[in-house]
Scaffold this motif. Structure first.
Motif, PDB file in Angstrom:
ATOM      1  N   LEU A   1      25.122  -9.601 -23.834  1.00 51.15           N
ATOM      2  CA  LEU A   1      26.346  -9.387 -23.064  1.00 51.15           C
ATOM      3  C   LEU A   1      26.255  -8.078 -22.279  1.00 51.15           C
ATOM      4  O   LEU A   1      26.623  -8.017 -21.108  1.00 51.15           O
ATOM      5  CB  LEU A   1      27.561  -9.369 -24.003  1.00 51.15           C
ATOM      6  N   ARG A   2      25.742  -7.039 -22.901  1.00 56.39           N
ATOM      7  CA  ARG A   2      25.579  -5.740 -22.242  1.00 56.39           C
ATOM      8  C   ARG A   2      24.675  -5.862 -21.013  1.00 56.39           C
ATOM      9  O   ARG A   2      24.989  -5.333 -19.944  1.00 56.39           O
ATOM     10  CB  ARG A   2      24.975  -4.759 -23.242  1.00 56.39           C
ATOM     11  N   LEU A   3      23.555  -6.566 -21.149  1.00 54.69           N
ATOM     12  CA  LEU A   3      22.636  -6.732 -20.023  1.00 54.69           C
ATOM     13  C   LEU A   3      23.244  -7.588 -18.916  1.00 54.69           C
ATOM     14  O   LEU A   3      23.003  -7.345 -17.730  1.00 54.69           O
ATOM     15  CB  LEU A   3      21.313  -7.330 -20.514  1.00 54.69           C
TER      16      LEU A   3
ATOM     17  N   LEU B   1      17.794  -2.123 -27.653  1.00 57.74           N
ATOM     18  CA  LEU B   1      17.298  -3.447 -28.008  1.00 57.74           C
ATOM     19  C   LEU B   1      16.053  -3.353 -28.882  1.00 57.74           C
ATOM     20  O   LEU B   1      15.911  -4.087 -29.865  1.00 57.74           O
ATOM     21  CB  LEU B   1      17.013  -4.257 -26.745  1.00 57.74           C
ATOM     22  N   MET B   2      15.168  -2.422 -28.568  1.00 54.44           N
ATOM     23  CA  MET B   2      13.950  -2.258 -29.366  1.00 54.44           C
ATOM     24  C   MET B   2      14.269  -1.791 -30.782  1.00 54.44           C
ATOM     25  O   MET B   2      13.568  -2.148 -31.728  1.00 54.44           O
ATOM     26  CB  MET B   2      12.988  -1.280 -28.689  1.00 54.44           C
ATOM     27  N   ARG B   3      15.333  -1.036 -30.946  1.00 51.70           N
ATOM     28  CA  ARG B   3      15.732  -0.600 -32.284  1.00 51.70           C
ATOM     29  C   ARG B   3      16.255  -1.766 -33.128  1.00 51.70           C
ATOM     30  O   ARG B   3      16.269  -1.691 -34.343  1.00 51.70           O
ATOM     31  CB  ARG B   3      16.801   0.499 -32.197  1.00 51.70           C
ATOM     32  N   LEU B   4      16.693  -2.835 -32.495  1.00 50.97           N
ATOM     33  CA  LEU B   4      17.181  -3.992 -33.246  1.00 50.97           C
ATOM     34  C   LEU B   4      16.059  -4.714 -33.977  1.00 50.97           C
ATOM     35  O   LEU B   4      16.338  -5.452 -34.922  1.00 50.97           O
ATOM     36  CB  LEU B   4      17.888  -4.987 -32.322  1.00 50.97           C
ATOM     37  N   GLY B   5      14.818  -4.499 -33.578  1.00 48.42           N
ATOM     38  CA  GLY B   5      13.699  -5.154 -34.242  1.00 48.42           C
ATOM     39  C   GLY B   5      13.729  -4.927 -35.741  1.00 48.42           C
ATOM     40  O   GLY B   5      13.497  -5.835 -36.519  1.00 48.42           O
ATOM     41  N   GLU B   6      14.035  -3.732 -36.160  1.00 48.92           N
ATOM     42  CA  GLU B   6      14.106  -3.433 -37.581  1.00 48.92           C
ATOM     43  C   GLU B   6      15.413  -3.934 -38.191  1.00 48.92           C
ATOM     44  O   GLU B   6      15.474  -4.177 -39.385  1.00 48.92           O
ATOM     45  CB  GLU B   6      13.966  -1.926 -37.815  1.00 48.92           C
TER      46      GLU B   6
ATOM     47  N   GLY C   1      26.044   4.570 -35.506  1.00 47.64           N
ATOM     48  CA  GLY C   1      26.729   5.743 -34.969  1.00 47.64           C
ATOM     49  C   GLY C   1      26.424   7.030 -35.705  1.00 47.64           C
ATOM     50  O   GLY C   1      26.802   8.103 -35.266  1.00 47.64           O
ATOM     51  N   SER C   2      25.708   6.937 -36.836  1.00 45.83           N
ATOM     52  CA  SER C   2      25.355   8.163 -37.579  1.00 45.83           C
ATOM     53  C   SER C   2      24.221   8.881 -36.858  1.00 45.83           C
ATOM     54  O   SER C   2      23.552   8.337 -35.984  1.00 45.83           O
ATOM     55  CB  SER C   2      24.945   7.816 -39.007  1.00 45.83           C
ATOM     56  N   ALA C   3      23.970  10.112 -37.251  1.00 47.17           N
ATOM     57  CA  ALA C   3      22.901  10.901 -36.641  1.00 47.17           C
ATOM     58  C   ALA C   3      21.538  10.232 -36.842  1.00 47.17           C
ATOM     59  O   ALA C   3      20.657  10.320 -35.998  1.00 47.17           O
ATOM     60  CB  ALA C   3      22.900  12.307 -37.222  1.00 47.17           C
ATOM     61  N   GLU C   4      21.358   9.545 -37.948  1.00 51.09           N
ATOM     62  CA  GLU C   4      20.089   8.884 -38.240  1.00 51.09           C
ATOM     63  C   GLU C   4      19.903   7.600 -37.431  1.00 51.09           C
ATOM     64  O   GLU C   4      18.798   7.083 -37.344  1.00 51.09           O
ATOM     65  CB  GLU C   4      19.978   8.539 -39.740  1.00 51.09           C
ATOM     66  N   ASP C   5      20.985   7.090 -36.854  1.00 56.71           N
ATOM     67  CA  ASP C   5      20.931   5.819 -36.120  1.00 56.71           C
ATOM     68  C   ASP C   5      20.139   5.939 -34.836  1.00 56.71           C
ATOM     69  O   ASP C   5      19.558   4.999 -34.376  1.00 56.71           O
ATOM     70  CB  ASP C   5      22.350   5.339 -35.816  1.00 56.71           C
ATOM     71  N   ARG C   6      20.095   7.071 -34.230  1.00 61.84           N
ATOM     72  CA  ARG C   6      19.396   7.251 -32.936  1.00 61.84           C
ATOM     73  C   ARG C   6      18.239   8.141 -33.077  1.00 61.84           C
ATOM     74  O   ARG C   6      17.817   8.950 -33.462  1.00 61.84           O
ATOM     75  CB  ARG C   6      20.350   7.776 -31.900  1.00 61.84           C
TER      76      ARG C   6
ATOM     77  N   GLN D   1      19.288   5.048  -9.552  1.00 64.81           N
ATOM     78  CA  GLN D   1      18.843   5.847 -10.693  1.00 64.81           C
ATOM     79  C   GLN D   1      19.754   5.637 -11.903  1.00 64.81           C
ATOM     80  O   GLN D   1      19.291   5.541 -13.037  1.00 64.81           O
ATOM     81  CB  GLN D   1      18.788   7.340 -10.337  1.00 64.81           C
ATOM     82  N   GLU D   2      21.068   5.535 -11.657  1.00 61.44           N
ATOM     83  CA  GLU D   2      22.012   5.267 -12.743  1.00 61.44           C
ATOM     84  C   GLU D   2      21.709   3.906 -13.379  1.00 61.44           C
ATOM     85  O   GLU D   2      21.730   3.762 -14.601  1.00 61.44           O
ATOM     86  CB  GLU D   2      23.443   5.297 -12.224  1.00 61.44           C
ATOM     87  N   TYR D   3      21.415   2.909 -12.537  1.00 56.92           N
ATOM     88  CA  TYR D   3      21.074   1.583 -13.040  1.00 56.92           C
ATOM     89  C   TYR D   3      19.837   1.646 -13.930  1.00 56.92           C
ATOM     90  O   TYR D   3      19.816   1.088 -15.030  1.00 56.92           O
ATOM     91  CB  TYR D   3      20.846   0.613 -11.876  1.00 56.92           C
ATOM     92  N   MET D   4      18.792   2.350 -13.454  1.00 55.32           N
ATOM     93  CA  MET D   4      17.561   2.468 -14.237  1.00 55.32           C
ATOM     94  C   MET D   4      17.808   3.194 -15.555  1.00 55.32           C
ATOM     95  O   MET D   4      17.277   2.808 -16.593  1.00 55.32           O
ATOM     96  CB  MET D   4      16.468   3.173 -13.429  1.00 55.32           C
ATOM     97  N   ASP D   5      18.624   4.248 -15.519  1.00 51.74           N
ATOM     98  CA  ASP D   5      18.947   4.985 -16.742  1.00 51.74           C
ATOM     99  C   ASP D   5      19.636   4.080 -17.762  1.00 51.74           C
ATOM    100  O   ASP D   5      19.294   4.069 -18.944  1.00 51.74           O
ATOM    101  CB  ASP D   5      19.829   6.194 -16.436  1.00 51.74           C
ATOM    102  N   LYS D   6      20.622   3.311 -17.289  1.00 53.34           N
ATOM    103  CA  LYS D   6      21.355   2.415 -18.182  1.00 53.34           C
ATOM    104  C   LYS D   6      20.460   1.278 -18.694  1.00 53.34           C
ATOM    105  O   LYS D   6      20.570   0.863 -19.847  1.00 53.34           O
ATOM    106  CB  LYS D   6      22.595   1.857 -17.487  1.00 53.34           C
ATOM    107  N   LEU D   7      19.578   0.792 -17.845  1.00 60.59           N
ATOM    108  CA  LEU D   7      18.652  -0.257 -18.245  1.00 60.59           C
ATOM    109  C   LEU D   7      17.667   0.260 -19.299  1.00 60.59           C
ATOM    110  O   LEU D   7      17.399  -0.417 -20.292  1.00 60.59           O
ATOM    111  CB  LEU D   7      17.902  -0.793 -17.024  1.00 60.59           C
ATOM    112  N   GLN D   8      17.168   1.476 -19.107  1.00 62.72           N
ATOM    113  CA  GLN D   8      16.257   2.068 -20.090  1.00 62.72           C
ATOM    114  C   GLN D   8      16.967   2.319 -21.417  1.00 62.72           C
ATOM    115  O   GLN D   8      16.386   2.111 -22.490  1.00 62.72           O
ATOM    116  CB  GLN D   8      15.652   3.357 -19.544  1.00 62.72           C
ATOM    117  N   GLU D   9      18.217   2.752 -21.350  1.00 71.89           N
ATOM    118  CA  GLU D   9      19.002   2.965 -22.566  1.00 71.89           C
ATOM    119  C   GLU D   9      19.217   1.640 -23.302  1.00 71.89           C
ATOM    120  O   GLU D   9      19.068   1.566 -24.533  1.00 71.89           O
ATOM    121  CB  GLU D   9      20.351   3.588 -22.209  1.00 71.89           C
ATOM    122  N   ALA D  10      19.547   0.594 -22.562  1.00 68.28           N
ATOM    123  CA  ALA D  10      19.746  -0.730 -23.170  1.00 68.28           C
ATOM    124  C   ALA D  10      18.436  -1.228 -23.788  1.00 68.28           C
ATOM    125  O   ALA D  10      18.436  -1.796 -24.879  1.00 68.28           O
ATOM    126  CB  ALA D  10      20.260  -1.718 -22.130  1.00 68.28           C
TER     127      ALA D  10
END
Length: 98
Positions: free
Chosen positions: A35-37, A63-68, A93-98, A50-59
């Protein structure tokens, strides 16, 4: 005509959100990423490149963190059967999450 599915390329974010809500899938992080994408794709024309690329890289990073997140939960994710994970994940949302 077949009912829309998340894989439909021309599905709007509103239609996708409605579809996910009807199926009870708004709690699944991978569906929320879809939905975000979709929303990002819709907003692309009104964004600075540049804003689009930043948001795309963040997404992409999120997404890659969801693998685990779903690893070891294949029965729940792909078979619809819940089984608590033995792996303890950081709280969202915790400090360890990111």
């Amino acid at each position: 005509m077949a009912a829309p599915t998340p894989g439909d390329a021309n599905l709007s974010s509103v239609e996708l959100a409605r579809y996910l809500e009807q199926r009870g899938e708004l709690s699944k992080p991978w569906m929320l990423q879809l939905l975000r994408l979709t929303k990002l794709k819709e907003e692309r024309a009104s964004m600075d490149p540049q804003e689009y690329m930043d948001k795309l890289q963040e997404a992409h990073a999120d997404l890659m963190r969801l693998g685990e997140f779903w690893k070891g939960r294949e029965q729940e994710v792909f078979g619809g059967r819940y089984q608590p994970s033995e792996l303890l994940e950081p709280l969202p949302g915790s400090a360890e999450d990111r």
